[in-house]
Design an enzyme around this catalytic site. Sequence first.
Site, PDB file in Angstrom:
ATOM      1  N   HIS A 100      -1.039  -5.198  -2.616  1.00 12.94           N
ATOM      2  CA  HIS A 100      -2.248  -4.111  -2.418  1.00 12.94           C
ATOM      3  C   HIS A 100      -2.202  -3.124  -1.772  1.00 12.94           C
ATOM      4  CE1 HIS A 100      -3.898  -6.693   0.739  1.00 12.94           C
ATOM      5  NE2 HIS A 100      -4.426  -5.731   1.094  1.00 12.94           N
TER       6      HIS A 100
ATOM      7  N   SER B  41      -3.219  -5.897   6.775  1.00  9.41           N
ATOM      8  CA  SER B  41      -2.533  -6.228   5.352  1.00  9.41           C
ATOM      9  C   SER B  41      -0.981  -6.179   5.187  1.00  9.41           C
ATOM     10  CB  SER B  41      -2.984  -5.595   4.301  1.00  9.41           C
ATOM     11  OG  SER B  41      -4.299  -5.957   3.750  1.00  9.41           O
TER      12      SER B  41
ATOM     13  N   ASP C 240       0.435 -11.280  -4.380  1.00 14.40           N
ATOM     14  CA  ASP C 240      -0.011 -10.294  -3.495  1.00 14.40           C
ATOM     15  C   ASP C 240       1.049  -9.895  -2.513  1.00 14.40           C
ATOM     16  OD1 ASP C 240      -1.534  -7.920  -2.815  1.00 14.40           O
ATOM     17  OD2 ASP C 240      -2.871  -9.120  -1.220  1.00 14.40           O
TER      18      ASP C 240
END
Length: 368
Positions: A86, A196, A116
């Site tokens: 992402h 992230s 992901d």
Amino acid sequence: MAGAIGGGIGLGGGMLLAESGSSSSVLSQHDPVTGTQVNAETGTVQFAASKTSASTVDIAVRSGRSGAEGTGVILTPDGYVLTNNHVVGGGGQIAVTLPDGTVKSAQVVGTSPSYDLAVIKLDGASGLTPAELGKSSSLTVGQQVVAIGSPLGLEGTVTSGIVSAMNRTVEAKGDDGQPVIYNGIQTDASINSGNSGGPLVNLDGQVIGINSAILSSGQNSGNIGLGFAIPIDTASRVANELIKSGVATKPQLGVTGTDSDTGAASVSSVVPGSAAEQAGIKAGETVTKVNGRNVSSFADLVAQISANAPGAKITLTVTDGQGNNPRDVEVTLGSQQDKSPQTTGQTDSGYEQQDPYGSPYGSVPGGR
């Protein structure tokens, strides 16, 4: 349940990864006040931060007027970097800031939407310091861990906490509304937008997870002590596949379903020729356990299956539609290319789109 953090969710040959390696027992630093040398001994947050920071990069993605920022883990000296899908999966120009401040452009090698995860390759990179990868299967609840990343654009931020739980079913949602379901590590180490793709490490400085999601509350889109990481045992398998061929694989059971009334996974349909059909699983039956561990929902079944490699042999405990006549079924999981996220096949409101900053289920903040 949890929203991925850092960007927008969106799946070459080269050197493969070494999952472990030798490490020095002491890293030297200088006291900023006295100028004297301070030793960061192994088994401390200071040691873990010092060691892993040399293998952690900041990733900025720009596409028109929009952008995202995240973190990455250096895998090889020539510039393969692991991050979240992402962060980079939405496209755009990628700029990577190395630990010494050098900025490199990068290209996406491959993505894995179901987990992901993504691997990028830095242009013209050499002599980088690869991270040492540990074993997430050896983690225990209560073990101290350290998270490193760029929360809200603050590069090189270090936070610490513990492993709060293992085998959490994480249901994150990306910008495209597609759910991402995986079996995650829960931690209270503070992670926020921009973390992230960054490393979650043990006190030996070994990467044991890739930070990916947080659980938010009400209008609070920041950390509330509930963060989730993709186990490195899974992430390293996926990364190796992406580096080798640009495409990752995921295990396939071959069923769709819903939550059962008894709190397990009810099978709605079985894909012809799938691993489930070959094992004798039928529509209308209920899966209550995977390798002896209880299944609490259909999403939990998806997460537990995804924790295995394609071709793995697992044992499912199956009952009839009323929860009676349990039997153990050995299943050899199939394999398919990971070009789209894992889904539950549910048609209920279990994956409603949520306002990214007003949702009680977390958020997908886009950069800083």
